[in-house]
Design an enzyme around this catalytic site. Structure first.
Site: not given
Lengths: 373, 387
Positions: B87-88
């Site tokens: 998710d980063e």
């Protein structure tokens, strides 16, 4: 079999067979032409690949009737090179064919005529006469858009659709579509459209051209359909092609109604601009960008490995600006084929199909899907 | 994430990881972290620290699906997205500001969209250089936004411990501590010669980082090259009939993930792993790119038929690749095709249901037997209290 024939006449007959015979040798007989010497001074020359067949009748002096099949390419090459205006063809033992012309003599290996596939024969074809000029023009406006992707076999031909007093020819490869229409009253006895195969069309084109170049005053070609085949007849030549079995997509649905943004362009100017700018397009996709703004059309291309090109074309356009990508080939194919000085390009947005047609002529419409930019 | 799909887990310590004796923790909720549980810790140890925690096995498909969706949101703002984890990511928005506002505006918009579209809270950091942006993001977790003003990177970093810097592990940290270098500011101001002695060379790069000099560009990952799903059967299966329901379910899952990521692909690959662990793949190219589970299934099924199915199979998988990028030719009939239009409407409706009731809440009956979906039965939005 033994006969004497004029070399130019024989060369013409053999030229017609060259596009049809199989180059691959899976069935050697299909690379052969069938020569049949008939009573009354006729030589029949036939070629087939089982889907498309052509058969022609030629005047000659027949000394002895008979038939033999020989390699189409070799016989053609020989005949083209013969020194004299006349040649004698004689079948020797073991299906050899002896060709003599002047002091030159050839003996080539042949195959028994019985091995040659039976050519389709239709007795009750309901023929309708068409103008070779009109039909040729329509084929030339559409055949370039035929798909070459064999997995999309239903697009590997031109859709032939008689509709309410007019004939429509449609071709598409799934990215662009070409529609030609002509008022033709001929009744082909077809309930719905049929698909003419690409290879058959190429032969039909040759035949139509031949007919136009011939000496006849008002050349006429007859076209008929029977048992999933199309039969084309002109005096002394018959072309039969098996139709593509498949459903042609509903082309009406993908032809946009009225384009919101319409721009008139000089046909040759636009064609030359596209040719120039697409020199720097990436090799495969021929991508060009059209940047349309009031009064100006910019045509751009860029290629990370080569560089970029830009050309400005002044236009009488006053609508919203739009930037859209196209395969330049799809545009130039149309611009090369259509008649007239000016074309109209109609666009909606960068993801919707564009329409290109000659100004003041509703007999032709091209629909071209853009590229993502 | 698990708390998002199952509201009854919210507020409770949740630990996702290998649940067997040898497993490790993949992720721990903030509640669990209070007990000292952190990722990469053996699950057995976590159980001792947090005996009251909820221990779940990871569901990688579901995480992948959400990850695709989150990255889809990132890419709305800039094509320059460098993924760091599920998710980063780093987003280079230098050239997006004219359209979307300042870096801080974009960060706020991204946070809002991710929350609206996935229900997840993400933290964001805005800075001129990657290093500072990453640290700012970490400082803001779980749901913060930290903006480092232009020209303020060095000042922002100065008070932080050196261990925040990339490349500073326990050994380096201890070495620096021997020279009384504890904060990044200390490191930035240190005498290069002294630093070199402490670290045995190589201190220059570290010092440049400490001064906020991080020349590394955001390197966009060529977008996902393929999206796929594969599952190992609990018991080996024999014959096409036994494999098709799973294939169908996977095709739907892949279609959903493609749609979530806003992608369509032309190549469908089927993977079959036999009981003897030998695996084969069969692929085909579709005439037009698709994101429709049914179309993927049809192609996958045709490919499966090309595989030897007389042997027991332990795993099947489906993947879609060949995503058209810029310069791809659009298809004339794809949009106008009435069947395609109906499939699109159907898929949109199914996606909306999945969004609300859990992924795969509605599925083809032929795939119904596959993968029980425990998270699909509880309606969302009714908090069930702290149990």
């Amino acid at each position: 079999m033994e006969l004497k024939i004029g070399v130019p006449e024989l060369a013409k007959a053999l030229a017609r067979s060259q596009g049809i015979v199989e180059k691959k040798t899976t069935m050697p007989i299909l690379s052969h032409v069938l020569l049949e010497a008939k009573k009354g001074g006729k030589l029949h020359v036939s070629a087939t690949d089982l889907d498309v067949s052509v058969s022609g009748e030629h005047d000659c002096e027949v000394a002895r009737e008979g038939a033999v099949a020989v390699s189409a390419r070799h016989l053609y090459d020989i005949v083209k090179s013969l020194p004299d205006a006349q040649a004698t063809l004689k079948k020797a033992q073991n299906n050899y064919l002896e060709i003599t012309s002047g002091s030159a003599e050839f003996r080539i290996v042949g195959l028994p005529a019985e091995d040659f596939p039976a050519l389709p024969k239709f007795d009750k074809v309901k023929f309708a006469a068409v103008s070779p000029k009109d039909l040729l023009a329509m084929i030339e406006l559409t055949s370039f858009a035929v798909s070459t992707d064999e997995t999309r076999y239903n697009l590997n031909g031109v859709y032939f659709e008689p509709a309410a007093g007019e004939l429509r020819l449609v071709a598409t490869d799934g990215h662009r579509l070409s529609l030609a229409r002509k008022a033709i009253s001929a009744d082909f006895g077809l309930k719905k459209g049929i698909i003419l195969p690409k290879k058959g069309l190429a032969e039909l084109r040759k035949l139509l051209q031949e007919s136009l170049e011939g000496a006849e005053e008002n050349p006429e070609v007859k076209l008929g359909f029977v048992e999933s085949s199309a039969v084309v007849a002109r005096p002394r030549v018959t072309l039969v092609m098996r139709l593509i079995e498949g459903v042609f997509p509903d082309y009406r649905q993908v032809i946009p109604k009225q384009g919101e943004k319409a721009v008139k362009l000089g046909r040759l100017r636009f064609l030359e601009t596209l040719r120039r700018v697409s020199l720097l397009s990436s090799d495969k996709a021929h991508a060009v960008k059209l940047d349309l703004s009031p009064g100006l059309l910019k045509v751009l291309s860029q290629n990370p490995d080569l560089g970029e090109a830009k050309e400005e074309v002044p236009v009488e356009y006053q609508g919203e600006p739009l930037r859209i990508g196209f395969n330049a080939r799809y545009l130039t194919d149309v611009l090369q084929a259509v008649p007239g000085d000016d074309v109209l390009l109609e666009l909606a947005d960068d993801l919707s199909p564009g329409v290109l047609k000659p100004v003041g002529d509703d007999g032709y419409t091209a629909v071209i899907m853009p590229m993502r930019i | 994430m698990e708390q998002l799909d199952d509201p009854s887990l919210r507020g409770r310590p949740v630990i996702v990881g290998g649940t067997s004796g040898r497993g490790v923790v993949c992720a721990a909720s903030y509640e669990a972290r209070r007990f000292g549980v952190h990722s990469a810790m053996p699950t057995a140890r976590a159980r001792k620290l947090c005996p009251g925690g909820v221990y779940l096995a990871p569901r990688f498909d579901r995480y992948g699906e959400l990850s695709d969706r989150i990255f889809g949101i990132y890419r709305r703002f800039t094509p320059l997205v460098e993924p760091l984890s599920l998710d980063e990511a780093f987003l280079d928005v230098t050239r997006s500001r004219a359209l979307h506002g300042s870096g801080a505006d974009i960060a706020r918009a991204v946070k809002r969209l991710v929350r609206e579209e996935t229900g997840l809270a993400v933290s964001a950091g805005v800075a001129e250089v990657k290093l500072a942006a990453k640290i700012a993001t970490d400082l803001g977790k779980p749901d913060g936004l930290v903006v480092v003003p232009e020209g303020g990177v060095a000042a922002f970093l100065a008070p932080l411990p050196v261990s925040r810097l990339w490349g500073v592990g326990q050994v380096t940290e201890e070495a620096l501590a021997r020279g009384s270098i504890r904060t990044i500011g200390d490191l930035a101001a240190a005498d290069p010669a002294a630093l070199s002695r402490l670290l045995g060379g190589g201190g220059g790069d570290l010092q440049r980082l400490a001064r906020g000099e991080d020349a590394r560009e955001v390197v966009p990952d060529a977008q996902a090259r393929s999206i796929g799903a594969e599952d190992t059967f609990e018991e080996d299966r024999l014959g096409e009939e036994a494999l098709l329901p799973q294939l169908r379910e996977q095709a739907e899952r892949v279609g959903r993930r493609l749609r979530g990521a806003g992608l369509t692909g032309k190549t469908v690959t089927v993977k079959v792993k036999y009981a003897d662990f030998r695996s084969i793949t069969r692929r085909c190219t579709l005439p037009a790119p698709t994101d429709d589970g049914r179309a993927i299934y049809d192609a996958a099924r045709a490919q499966l038929e090309r595989a030897d199915l007389s042997r027991p199979v332990r795993l099947v998988g489906v993947a879609v690749s060949g995503f058209p990028g810029e310069g791809s030719q659009l298809d004339l009939f794809a949009a106008a095709e009435p069947v395609a239009a109906r499939r699109r409407a159907l898929n949109a409706a199914l996606d909306a249901l999945s969004e609300r009731f859990g992924s795969g809440a509605v599925r083809p009956a032929s795939a119904a037997g596959e993968r029980a979906i425990r998270w699909a039965v509880k309606p969302r939005g009714k908090p069930q209290g702290e149990e």
